[in-house]
Design a protein around this motif. Structure first.
Motif, PDB file in Angstrom:
ATOM      1  N   LEU A  15      -0.707   1.697   5.520  1.00  0.00           N
ATOM      2  CA  LEU A  15       0.677   1.680   5.078  1.00  0.00           C
ATOM      3  C   LEU A  15       1.491   2.608   5.975  1.00  0.00           C
ATOM      4  O   LEU A  15       1.096   3.754   6.208  1.00  0.00           O
ATOM      5  CB  LEU A  15       0.789   2.159   3.627  1.00  0.00           C
ATOM      6  N   VAL A  16       2.610   2.108   6.455  1.00  0.00           N
ATOM      7  CA  VAL A  16       3.471   2.906   7.316  1.00  0.00           C
ATOM      8  C   VAL A  16       4.877   2.918   6.738  1.00  0.00           C
ATOM      9  O   VAL A  16       5.493   1.855   6.574  1.00  0.00           O
ATOM     10  CB  VAL A  16       3.502   2.356   8.753  1.00  0.00           C
ATOM     11  N   GLU A  17       5.351   4.129   6.413  1.00  0.00           N
ATOM     12  CA  GLU A  17       6.690   4.281   5.848  1.00  0.00           C
ATOM     13  C   GLU A  17       7.690   4.608   6.950  1.00  0.00           C
ATOM     14  O   GLU A  17       7.334   5.160   7.995  1.00  0.00           O
ATOM     15  CB  GLU A  17       6.737   5.414   4.824  1.00  0.00           C
ATOM     16  N   SER A  18       8.943   4.307   6.677  1.00  0.00           N
ATOM     17  CA  SER A  18      10.026   4.685   7.586  1.00  0.00           C
ATOM     18  C   SER A  18      11.307   4.825   6.778  1.00  0.00           C
ATOM     19  O   SER A  18      11.393   4.323   5.647  1.00  0.00           O
ATOM     20  CB  SER A  18      10.204   3.644   8.694  1.00  0.00           C
ATOM     21  N   GLY A  19      12.283   5.511   7.358  1.00  0.00           N
ATOM     22  CA  GLY A  19      13.594   5.595   6.735  1.00  0.00           C
ATOM     23  C   GLY A  19      13.978   6.959   6.207  1.00  0.00           C
ATOM     24  O   GLY A  19      15.139   7.183   5.853  1.00  0.00           O
ATOM     25  N   ALA A  45       2.612  -2.909   5.000  1.00  0.00           N
ATOM     26  CA  ALA A  45       1.167  -2.861   4.821  1.00  0.00           C
ATOM     27  C   ALA A  45       0.481  -3.798   5.806  1.00  0.00           C
ATOM     28  O   ALA A  45       0.985  -4.889   6.085  1.00  0.00           O
ATOM     29  CB  ALA A  45       0.798  -3.261   3.394  1.00  0.00           C
ATOM     30  N   SER A  46      -0.649  -3.358   6.332  1.00  0.00           N
ATOM     31  CA  SER A  46      -1.418  -4.192   7.243  1.00  0.00           C
ATOM     32  C   SER A  46      -2.900  -3.933   7.014  1.00  0.00           C
ATOM     33  O   SER A  46      -3.279  -2.951   6.376  1.00  0.00           O
ATOM     34  CB  SER A  46      -1.053  -3.886   8.702  1.00  0.00           C
ATOM     35  N   GLY A  47      -3.725  -4.831   7.538  1.00  0.00           N
ATOM     36  CA  GLY A  47      -5.163  -4.656   7.402  1.00  0.00           C
ATOM     37  C   GLY A  47      -5.787  -5.792   6.611  1.00  0.00           C
ATOM     38  O   GLY A  47      -5.312  -6.920   6.611  1.00  0.00           O
ATOM     39  N   SER A  48      -6.849  -5.467   5.901  1.00  0.00           N
ATOM     40  CA  SER A  48      -7.608  -6.467   5.140  1.00  0.00           C
ATOM     41  C   SER A  48      -6.943  -6.695   3.789  1.00  0.00           C
ATOM     42  O   SER A  48      -7.319  -6.111   2.778  1.00  0.00           O
ATOM     43  CB  SER A  48      -9.052  -5.995   4.951  1.00  0.00           C
ATOM     44  N   ILE A  49      -5.963  -7.584   3.798  1.00  0.00           N
ATOM     45  CA  ILE A  49      -5.169  -7.813   2.592  1.00  0.00           C
ATOM     46  C   ILE A  49      -5.289  -9.256   2.172  1.00  0.00           C
ATOM     47  O   ILE A  49      -4.976 -10.152   2.950  1.00  0.00           O
ATOM     48  CB  ILE A  49      -3.685  -7.476   2.842  1.00  0.00           C
ATOM     49  N   PHE A  50      -5.766  -9.470   0.956  1.00  0.00           N
ATOM     50  CA  PHE A  50      -5.716 -10.815   0.371  1.00  0.00           C
ATOM     51  C   PHE A  50      -4.507 -10.913  -0.536  1.00  0.00           C
ATOM     52  O   PHE A  50      -3.715 -11.838  -0.442  1.00  0.00           O
ATOM     53  CB  PHE A  50      -7.000 -11.110  -0.400  1.00  0.00           C
ATOM     54  N   GLU A  51      -4.400  -9.949  -1.428  1.00  0.00           N
ATOM     55  CA  GLU A  51      -3.223  -9.907  -2.300  1.00  0.00           C
ATOM     56  C   GLU A  51      -2.973  -8.464  -2.703  1.00  0.00           C
ATOM     57  O   GLU A  51      -3.892  -7.756  -3.090  1.00  0.00           O
ATOM     58  CB  GLU A  51      -3.420 -10.748  -3.536  1.00  0.00           C
ATOM     59  N   ILE A  52      -1.732  -8.041  -2.605  1.00  0.00           N
ATOM     60  CA  ILE A  52      -1.344  -6.720  -3.073  1.00  0.00           C
ATOM     61  C   ILE A  52      -0.750  -6.890  -4.459  1.00  0.00           C
ATOM     62  O   ILE A  52       0.345  -7.452  -4.601  1.00  0.00           O
ATOM     63  CB  ILE A  52      -0.332  -6.044  -2.139  1.00  0.00           C
ATOM     64  N   TYR A  53      -1.467  -6.424  -5.471  1.00  0.00           N
ATOM     65  CA  TYR A  53      -0.982  -6.595  -6.835  1.00  0.00           C
ATOM     66  C   TYR A  53       0.255  -5.733  -7.088  1.00  0.00           C
ATOM     67  O   TYR A  53       1.262  -6.194  -7.599  1.00  0.00           O
ATOM     68  CB  TYR A  53      -2.068  -6.239  -7.839  1.00  0.00           C
ATOM     69  N   LEU A  54       0.159  -4.479  -6.713  1.00  0.00           N
ATOM     70  CA  LEU A  54       1.232  -3.548  -7.030  1.00  0.00           C
ATOM     71  C   LEU A  54       1.612  -2.752  -5.790  1.00  0.00           C
ATOM     72  O   LEU A  54       0.736  -2.297  -5.050  1.00  0.00           O
ATOM     73  CB  LEU A  54       0.785  -2.584  -8.128  1.00  0.00           C
ATOM     74  N   MET A  55       2.898  -2.597  -5.555  1.00  0.00           N
ATOM     75  CA  MET A  55       3.386  -1.707  -4.497  1.00  0.00           C
ATOM     76  C   MET A  55       4.396  -0.748  -5.111  1.00  0.00           C
ATOM     77  O   MET A  55       5.033  -1.079  -6.132  1.00  0.00           O
ATOM     78  CB  MET A  55       4.038  -2.498  -3.358  1.00  0.00           C
ATOM     79  N   TYR A  94       6.068   8.726  -0.653  1.00  0.00           N
ATOM     80  CA  TYR A  94       4.843   8.037  -0.262  1.00  0.00           C
ATOM     81  C   TYR A  94       4.848   6.602  -0.761  1.00  0.00           C
ATOM     82  O   TYR A  94       5.173   6.335  -1.927  1.00  0.00           O
ATOM     83  CB  TYR A  94       3.623   8.736  -0.840  1.00  0.00           C
ATOM     84  N   CYS A  95       4.457   5.707   0.104  1.00  0.00           N
ATOM     85  CA  CYS A  95       4.275   4.310  -0.248  1.00  0.00           C
ATOM     86  C   CYS A  95       2.862   4.127  -0.798  1.00  0.00           C
ATOM     87  O   CYS A  95       1.909   4.750  -0.300  1.00  0.00           O
ATOM     88  CB  CYS A  95       4.469   3.460   0.995  1.00  0.00           C
ATOM     89  N   MET A  96       2.725   3.290  -1.800  1.00  0.00           N
ATOM     90  CA  MET A  96       1.419   2.995  -2.412  1.00  0.00           C
ATOM     91  C   MET A  96       1.247   1.492  -2.531  1.00  0.00           C
ATOM     92  O   MET A  96       2.206   0.765  -2.826  1.00  0.00           O
ATOM     93  CB  MET A  96       1.348   3.637  -3.805  1.00  0.00           C
ATOM     94  N   ALA A  97       0.026   1.043  -2.297  1.00  0.00           N
ATOM     95  CA  ALA A  97      -0.296  -0.369  -2.500  1.00  0.00           C
ATOM     96  C   ALA A  97      -1.644  -0.472  -3.186  1.00  0.00           C
ATOM     97  O   ALA A  97      -2.609   0.169  -2.756  1.00  0.00           O
ATOM     98  CB  ALA A  97      -0.320  -1.109  -1.167  1.00  0.00           C
ATOM     99  N   ALA A  98      -1.704  -1.262  -4.237  1.00  0.00           N
ATOM    100  CA  ALA A  98      -2.950  -1.486  -4.973  1.00  0.00           C
ATOM    101  C   ALA A  98      -3.559  -2.803  -4.513  1.00  0.00           C
ATOM    102  O   ALA A  98      -2.970  -3.868  -4.725  1.00  0.00           O
ATOM    103  CB  ALA A  98      -2.687  -1.515  -6.463  1.00  0.00           C
TER     104      ALA A  98
END
Length: 115
Positions: A4-8, A24-34, A94-98
């Protein structure tokens, strides 16, 4: 792995606006929550806002009516529009992704609001 890379993040005067973005990048099938969390100096990391893949949103009481979270599922991005900023909004955001039951975090972006 998910990256995850934040900006701004920036310095802004009280009453001003900023827009944070996270990709978000990488091994992602589905991000349930961001979502976005923030940590002020000497304090714990707290929830700011989250958004599900179905666009259900949750906001901290302190930012309701001032911040808006949005996401682009196709691009795996999440944004946070912050208006009417206050000095107490100063923090590292901070950015979060589940993904697959695991919470991933970005390195953070600093927001400083001068009064």
């Amino acid at each position: 792995q998910v990256q995850l890379v934040e900006s701004g993040g920036n310095l802004v005067q009280a009453g001003g606006s900023l827009r944070l973005s996270c990709a978000a990048s990488g091994s992602i099938f589905e991000i349930y929550l961001m979502g976005w969390y923030r940590q002020a100096p000497g304090k714990q990391r707290d929830l700011v806002a989250t958004i599900s893949s179905g666009s259900t949103t949750v906001y901290a009481d302190s930012v309701k009516g001032r911040f808006t979270i949005s996401r682009d599922n196709a691009k795996n991005t999440v944004a946070l529009q912050m208006n009417s900023l206050k000095a107490e909004d100063t923090a590292v955001y901070y950015c979060m992704a589940a993904v697959g039951g695991i919470n991933y975090w970005g390195k953070g972006t600093l927001v400083t609001v001068s009064s």
